[in-house]
Scaffold this motif. Structure first.
Motif, mmCIF file in Angstrom:
data_model
loop_
_atom_site.group_PDB
_atom_site.id
_atom_site.type_symbol
_atom_site.label_atom_id
_atom_site.label_comp_id
_atom_site.label_asym_id
_atom_site.label_seq_id
_atom_site.Cartn_x
_atom_site.Cartn_y
_atom_site.Cartn_z
ATOM 1 N N VAL A 225 40.682 55.629 40.612
ATOM 2 C CA VAL A 225 40.542 54.179 40.696
ATOM 3 C C VAL A 225 39.999 53.649 39.373
ATOM 4 O O VAL A 225 39.204 54.309 38.709
ATOM 5 N N ASP A 226 40.464 52.469 38.977
ATOM 6 C CA ASP A 226 39.938 51.810 37.783
ATOM 7 C C ASP A 226 40.049 50.301 37.971
ATOM 8 O O ASP A 226 40.843 49.818 38.805
ATOM 9 N N ILE A 227 39.269 49.563 37.192
ATOM 10 C CA ILE A 227 39.243 48.099 37.308
ATOM 11 C C ILE A 227 39.204 47.470 35.933
ATOM 12 O O ILE A 227 38.699 48.083 34.972
ATOM 13 N N ILE A 228 39.748 46.277 35.818
ATOM 14 C CA ILE A 228 39.642 45.482 34.606
ATOM 15 C C ILE A 228 39.470 44.023 35.012
ATOM 16 O O ILE A 228 40.084 43.557 35.990
ATOM 17 N N GLN A 232 40.984 35.298 33.641
ATOM 18 C CA GLN A 232 42.052 34.833 34.533
ATOM 19 C C GLN A 232 42.090 35.597 35.859
ATOM 20 O O GLN A 232 42.346 35.011 36.908
ATOM 21 N N ALA A 233 41.848 36.906 35.821
ATOM 22 C CA ALA A 233 41.979 37.709 37.043
ATOM 23 C C ALA A 233 41.262 39.039 36.881
ATOM 24 O O ALA A 233 40.986 39.494 35.766
ATOM 25 N N SER A 234 40.977 39.669 38.025
ATOM 26 C CA SER A 234 40.404 41.012 38.054
ATOM 27 C C SER A 234 41.325 41.900 38.870
ATOM 28 O O SER A 234 41.654 41.588 40.020
ATOM 29 N N PHE A 235 41.768 43.035 38.257
ATOM 30 C CA PHE A 235 42.699 43.945 38.908
ATOM 31 C C PHE A 235 42.011 45.281 39.221
ATOM 32 O O PHE A 235 41.262 45.812 38.395
ATOM 33 N N LEU A 236 42.308 45.806 40.391
ATOM 34 C CA LEU A 236 41.822 47.113 40.820
ATOM 35 C C LEU A 236 43.042 47.980 41.089
ATOM 36 O O LEU A 236 43.939 47.595 41.855
ATOM 37 N N ALA A 237 43.109 49.166 40.455
ATOM 38 C CA ALA A 237 44.265 50.051 40.608
ATOM 39 C C ALA A 237 43.848 51.370 41.229
ATOM 40 O O ALA A 237 42.816 51.947 40.857
ATOM 41 N N PHE A 238 44.647 51.839 42.184
ATOM 42 C CA PHE A 238 44.467 53.150 42.799
ATOM 43 C C PHE A 238 45.687 54.004 42.483
ATOM 44 O O PHE A 238 46.821 53.550 42.635
#
Length: 454
Positions: A225-228, A232-238
């Motif tokens: 998992v990582d986040i940025i 404008q937006a916050s994304f979380l990826a699995f």
């Protein structure tokens, strides 16, 4: 204890050096410098002092560093001696200034051991701060029979002791990430139970001095998992390393304080995901266990594939920024115990990545960190092409080359990461499945040990 002969040498050198310095307060210093033999002894004392200080450090450095340090001092002292013999300088002042300069200068720099966390079978650890003065480290354990199964949160006290605050018991932990969002602190946990099993990943929020469950994220199973976050937006990826599964990106919904589905990423069997930002553009790198790794660029409203030019499987694909250039380090995995692939550093050029440098090493995970304009890569489970070692290895980026910098003994190391304390101190986190996880501080070692000097 433990007894180290080099420490004894160091104390002897300190004592003798102080005696030499004391002579400078007398006119005898002029006669001392006029004697070439005495001058050579002084040079030798300084050289031995420096080398003994380096060798007595908690972690050793390459012997070449010691040789270079001694050679540099010898050259400086020889030049000084010529000038003094020619009566071009004030002897007393030069001697005092030179010794003061040497005593206050920074020598070789590397990580030194700081805290050992007596928590066995740790698969991963993360460091984070909450508020101004509270510092924490989270330790993940995947063994269900372990007394601290789940994620144990320790607070690091001012005296460097640890206080166990809480254990978050979650099934199938593979990875977790700590982050702040909208003035609150969260932990996102990636979970997986294997093939043909639906798993839930989790989001926890810091509230009333503990982490409480905030959201259940149902998916087929997550391995990383990582986040940025951007204005404008916050994304979380699995990611998901199952053969028929793909990574999923979620976007933060501030009105509900939850992440909602945003996009699937078409890479089967993804093991690792990392976000990076370069020139106001978000990039997502995906390392795959069974297919070639891929890089995606966020354009307009979704993530689109970049022509990355990487055609070999990678254990980890780590993006980082040096100046305005975006780099990718492809940490390649071994095809067998007898054949190890070289890892490759790529640099973004236009709309594609070009090979920049190679490193004859394989490993489990890689992390990048900068220190005062210098750039380093640290690798967990680092194994050279010759098949030697599985420790933590640190390399320095030197133009188009990647040169060895430091090796930290950590058999079967599985995870590395660095954390920058509020005071600017760089901390290295290392976990090993066959030993206790440890925290290391970046330090400068010369004639003095300046802990956490940046």
């Amino acid at each position: 204890p433990p007894f180290r002969p080099s420490v004894c040498v160091q104390f002897i050198c300190i004592s003798l050096s102080k005696r030499v310095i004391s002579f400078c307060n007398d006119r005898f210093c002029r006669r001392l410098y006029s004697n070439r033999r005495v001058m050579s002894i002084v040079a030798l004392l300084v050289a031995v002092f420096v080398s003994s200080e380096v060798l007595s450090a908690p972690l050793g450095v390459d012997i070449e560093d010691v040789k270079n340090e001694v050679a540099m001092l010898s050259t400086q002292l020889n030049i000084l001696q010529v000038l003094l013999n020619a009566n071009k300088l004030n002897i007393d002042q030069v001697f005092t200034d030179t010794m003061d300069s040497i005593l206050s200068s920074q020598g070789p720099r590397f990580f030194v051991e700081w805290i050992t966390i007596e928590h066995s079978e740790a698969s991963q650890l993360k460091m984070f701060s909450i508020g101004i003065n509270r510092l924490f480290v989270g330790v993940a354990t995947t063994n269900r029979a372990h007394a601290h199964y789940g994620i144990t949160i320790y607070e690091i006290m001012p005296n460097s002791s640890l206080n166990a605050m809480q254990t978050i018991q979650v099934e199938g932990i593979r990875s977790f990430q700590s982050f702040s969002l909208d003035n609150a602190h969260y932990i996102a946990i990636a979970c997986s139970h294997g093939e043909n099993s639906t798993s839930s990943s989790w989001l926890y929020k810091w509230s009333d001095f503990q982490f409480v469950q905030q959201q259940e994220i149902t998916n087929i199973g997550a391995s990383d998992v990582d986040i940025i976050s951007t204005p404008q937006a916050s994304f979380l990826a699995f990611s998901c390393d199952l053969r028929d599964s793909v990574p999923v990106v979620y976007v933060w919904d501030p009105s509900n304080e939850q992440f909602v589905f945003y996009q699937s990423i078409p890479v089967m069997g993804a093991a690792k995901v990392h976000f990076a930002m370069a020139k106001d553009t978000i990039y997502l790198s995906v390392a795959a266990a069974h297919t070639s790794p891929a890089v995606f660029e966020f354009k307009v409203s979704d993530f689109k594939l970049v022509n990355n030019g990487i055609n070999r499987q990678a254990r980890d694909l780590y993006p980082f920024l040096v100046g305005s250039f975006l780099y990718l380090f492809a940490l390649h995995q071994s095809e067998s115990t007898r054949h190890l692939n070289s890892s490759v550093l790529y640099r973004l050029s236009g709309d594609h990545f070009e090979e920049h440098a190679t490193l004859p090493i394989s490993g489990d995970q890689v992390h990048y960190f900068p220190v005062k304009g210098e750039h380093f890569l640290v690798i967990a489970g680092g194994q050279s092409i010759s098949g030697s070692g599985s420790d933590v290895v640190i390399h320095k980026l030197d133009g188009a080359s990647i040169v060895p910098f430091q090796r930290i003994p950590a058999a079967n190391s599985s995870f590395v990461e660095t954390f920058l304390l509020p005071d600017g101190c760089r901390i290295l986190l290392v976990s090993s499945l066959s030993g206790f996880p440890k925290l290391y501080k970046w330090a400068s070692v010369g004639l003095k040990l300046n802990s956490c000097s940046q």
